[in-house]
Enzyme design. Sequence first.
Site, PDB file in Angstrom:
ATOM      1  N   HIS A 147      34.519  50.545  41.528  1.00  0.00           N
ATOM      2  CA  HIS A 147      35.396  49.298  41.332  1.00  0.00           C
ATOM      3  C   HIS A 147      35.982  49.174  39.978  1.00  0.00           C
ATOM      4  CE1 HIS A 147      36.026  44.798  41.851  1.00  0.00           C
ATOM      5  NE2 HIS A 147      35.819  44.899  40.528  1.00  0.00           N
ATOM      6  N   GLU A 148      35.317  49.474  38.756  1.00  0.00           N
ATOM      7  CA  GLU A 148      35.979  49.206  37.645  1.00  0.00           C
ATOM      8  C   GLU A 148      36.874  50.218  37.293  1.00  0.00           C
ATOM      9  OE1 GLU A 148      35.189  46.570  35.962  1.00  0.00           O
ATOM     10  OE2 GLU A 148      33.498  45.732  37.125  1.00  0.00           O
ATOM     11  N   HIS A 151      40.236  49.204  38.775  1.00  0.00           N
ATOM     12  CA  HIS A 151      40.905  48.277  37.816  1.00  0.00           C
ATOM     13  C   HIS A 151      41.738  49.328  36.833  1.00  0.00           C
ATOM     14  CE1 HIS A 151      39.832  44.284  38.785  1.00  0.00           C
ATOM     15  NE2 HIS A 151      38.520  44.373  38.688  1.00  0.00           N
ATOM     16  N   GLU A 224      40.914  41.843  42.171  1.00  0.00           N
ATOM     17  CA  GLU A 224      39.585  41.955  42.473  1.00  0.00           C
ATOM     18  C   GLU A 224      39.358  42.734  43.971  1.00  0.00           C
ATOM     19  OE1 GLU A 224      36.864  41.962  40.840  1.00  0.00           O
ATOM     20  OE2 GLU A 224      38.179  41.419  39.095  1.00  0.00           O
TER      21      GLU A 224
END
Length: 294
Positions: A147-148, A151, A224
């Site tokens: 997830h990070e 980003h 997100e």
Amino acid sequence: MKRVLLFLVTNIAVIIVLSIVLNLLGIDRILDEQGVGLNYRNLLVFAAVFGFGGAFISLAISKWMAKRLTGAQVITQPRDATEMWLVNTVKKQATMAGIGLPEVAVFQSDAPNAFATGMSKNKALVAVSTGLLRTMNKEEIEAVLGHEVSHVANGDMITLTLIQGVVNTFVIFISRVVGHFVDRVILKNEEGHGLGFFITTIVAQIVFGILASIIVVWFSRKRECRADAGGAKLAGTGSMINALEKLNRGIQEPLPEQMSAFGISGKPSKHGLKLLFMSHPPLDDRIEALKRSA
């Protein structure tokens, strides 16, 4: 207190730097030569310098600030098998995402959380909390890391900075136009700017700032969802769903305010009007979106 002091000192330093930039550009006043009307060119430059300048300086020092606000310790030489696994996992995911290897860090917090920041895709920072390492298994941690990393690969920090810069410029410019109108038309001040201008400008800047923040957090919620999809692609949809479900059941302790938009879980989920001002969608909604996509 250290966090508050660091935040205040940093913002004072930013204001000083931007004021020097304005002086170098010859922008020392926003009124015309007669001191009656607004010099819209100067005002626009003033607003852009403070609007974009503040946003980009914040981005430039984001890694430095994040380390000090959270106490994150960068893994330069892995001390155990967990740290070695963290570095290798981020390295693998960064290669899959086509970005440079981010710095990998761990910060002390009982709450399971993680964040990514940095001024470019190839010079980023990915950090996880000790609470996350304790409460999640490797598959779930891998999903959070994915997830990070997503980003970073999506350029979310840069895009958010650009949006924040545009919003800041708009708020600064319009609030001073409103203040000037009140000072001249309502209070009948004929030259210079009186107390009415400064009070009206401050009030207008607060009001417009609150309204404009809805645009910024709307984008934050969208990013997100994209990062969740990226984490599912890098680590598996099941692992990403399990990680979010565990976050939903875990301790809801947000990151420091300056870092909250960059964390994976954000603040406790809310619905209704309050959702307009949340940087993260409710975890239940994110989990449901992943299940639908699967």
